[in-house]
Design an enzyme around this catalytic site. Structure first.
Site, mmCIF file in Angstrom:
data_model
loop_
_atom_site.group_PDB
_atom_site.id
_atom_site.type_symbol
_atom_site.label_atom_id
_atom_site.label_comp_id
_atom_site.label_asym_id
_atom_site.label_seq_id
_atom_site.Cartn_x
_atom_site.Cartn_y
_atom_site.Cartn_z
ATOM 1 N N GLY A 1 6.976 -7.468 4.653
ATOM 2 C CA GLY A 1 6.551 -8.836 4.862
ATOM 3 C C GLY A 1 6.204 -9.129 6.312
ATOM 4 N N HIS A 2 6.440 -10.379 6.717
ATOM 5 C CA HIS A 2 6.038 -10.862 8.037
ATOM 6 C C HIS A 2 6.785 -10.162 9.160
ATOM 7 C CE1 HIS A 2 4.142 -13.785 10.665
ATOM 8 N NE2 HIS A 2 5.304 -14.210 11.128
ATOM 9 N N PHE A 3 8.075 -9.905 8.953
ATOM 10 C CA PHE A 3 8.908 -9.259 9.972
ATOM 11 C C PHE A 3 9.213 -7.828 9.544
ATOM 12 C CE2 PHE A 3 9.906 -13.760 11.007
ATOM 13 C CZ PHE A 3 9.610 -13.729 12.357
ATOM 14 N N ASP B 1 2.731 -9.972 3.602
ATOM 15 C CA ASP B 1 2.881 -11.184 4.411
ATOM 16 C C ASP B 1 2.053 -12.314 3.813
ATOM 17 O OD1 ASP B 1 3.256 -13.041 6.412
ATOM 18 O OD2 ASP B 1 2.450 -11.798 8.022
#
Length: 288
Positions: free
Chosen positions: A264-266, A238
């Protein structure tokens, strides 16, 4: 497959949409989404938990299917979003709950815990930040500048975050196999963010984000005093909230369980099975 209900409740005169699944008498897990999405991000996690837990996932005001009152009718802030969430829990007669927080969901969840710490049975943080060490400065510098000076120049720099390319980037950066992430995610979020007046809502929340950092010392004190069970299952790639944000939980909770994923972020979009397994294992021990 567990049945997921799509419901609404009125809180302080506002229509709040939420997804609900699982037996009412089971321990409750509250799922709190981040920007730029909604409870839609939990669409596959909810049935993965609902055989054992009562799961509630609301859309914050200004997001998803909940009301989006204009900024001259509702004072958008993280304090206000937490108050609406608390009102929803009260309306549903939920007394105690575990929280799963991601992105914006974290400062909302921290406020719920600080207001009534006895209600929170456990915390799962999936890229939900509580430490300055977690900020990737290249991403956050424009937001800090806007919070300090919300003039036209700094606002223009942030408006790009509302665009399709920026939202797509949030879903795909740090993902080793982007083909695992459905384009429905970013096109769905972008369509809702682009509703008339929603840009002003999001800019208000960008500006208010600095209040979350000011809250961190109280959050850390809460961790130390409550010894709340905490799992961080975190996309290590992320570029918004870096992995040091996950590791930092052990500064105040020595027993925090930290799992860094190649995501990553999601992380739910690429690593759902891994996240769901970690959450089920953790909750089975933490709230049994």
């Amino acid at each position: 497959m567990n049945v997921v209900h799509h419901r609404t409740a009125t809180v302080d005169g506002h229509r709040v949409f939420y997804r609900e699944a699982g037996p009412d008498q089971a321990p409750t897990v509250l799922l709190l989404h981040g920007y730029p999405t909604s409870s839609h991000m939990f669409r596959e996690l909810i049935p993965a938990l609902a055989d054992r837990y009562h799961v509630i996932a609301p859309d914050h005001l200004g997001f998803g299917q909940s009301d989006t009152p204009p900024v001259d009718e509702f004072e958008y802030s993280f304090d206000a979003l937490a108050s609406i969430t608390e009102g929803l829990l009260d309306a549903l007669d939920v007394e105690r709950f575990a929280i799963y927080v991601q992105d914006y969901g974290a400062p909302i969840g921290w406020r719920l815990a600080l207001a009534r710490p006895e209600r929170v049975t456990a915390i799962i943080s999936q890229n939900g930040n509580a430490y300055e060490a977690g900020f990737v400065e290249s991403f956050w510098a424009p937001i800090w500048a806007y919070a300090a000076d919300p003039g036209p120049g700094n606002e223009t720099a942030l408006r790009g975050a509302l665009g399709l390319d920026a939202i797509r980037w949030q879903y795909l950066h740090g993902v080793s196999d982007p083909s695992l992430v459905s384009p429905d995610t970013w096109t769905h979020d972008h369509a809702l963010i682009q509703r008339p007046g929603n840009d002003a809502i999001q800019l208000r929340l960008f500006r208010d984000y600095a209040t979350n950092v000011a809250l961190y010392p109280r959050v850390h004190e809460y961790f130390r005093e409550s010894r709340v069970p905490l799992l961080a299952v975190w996309g290590a790639n992320d570029e918004i909230f870096g992995p040091d944000g996950a590791r930092a939980f052990r500064d105040d909770l020595a027993d925090a369980e930290i799992h860094l994923l190649d995501a990553g972020h999601f992380a739910l979009e690429s690593d759902l099975d891994t996240v769901a397994a970690r959450v089920r294992d953790f909750l089975g021990r933490a709230v049994a």
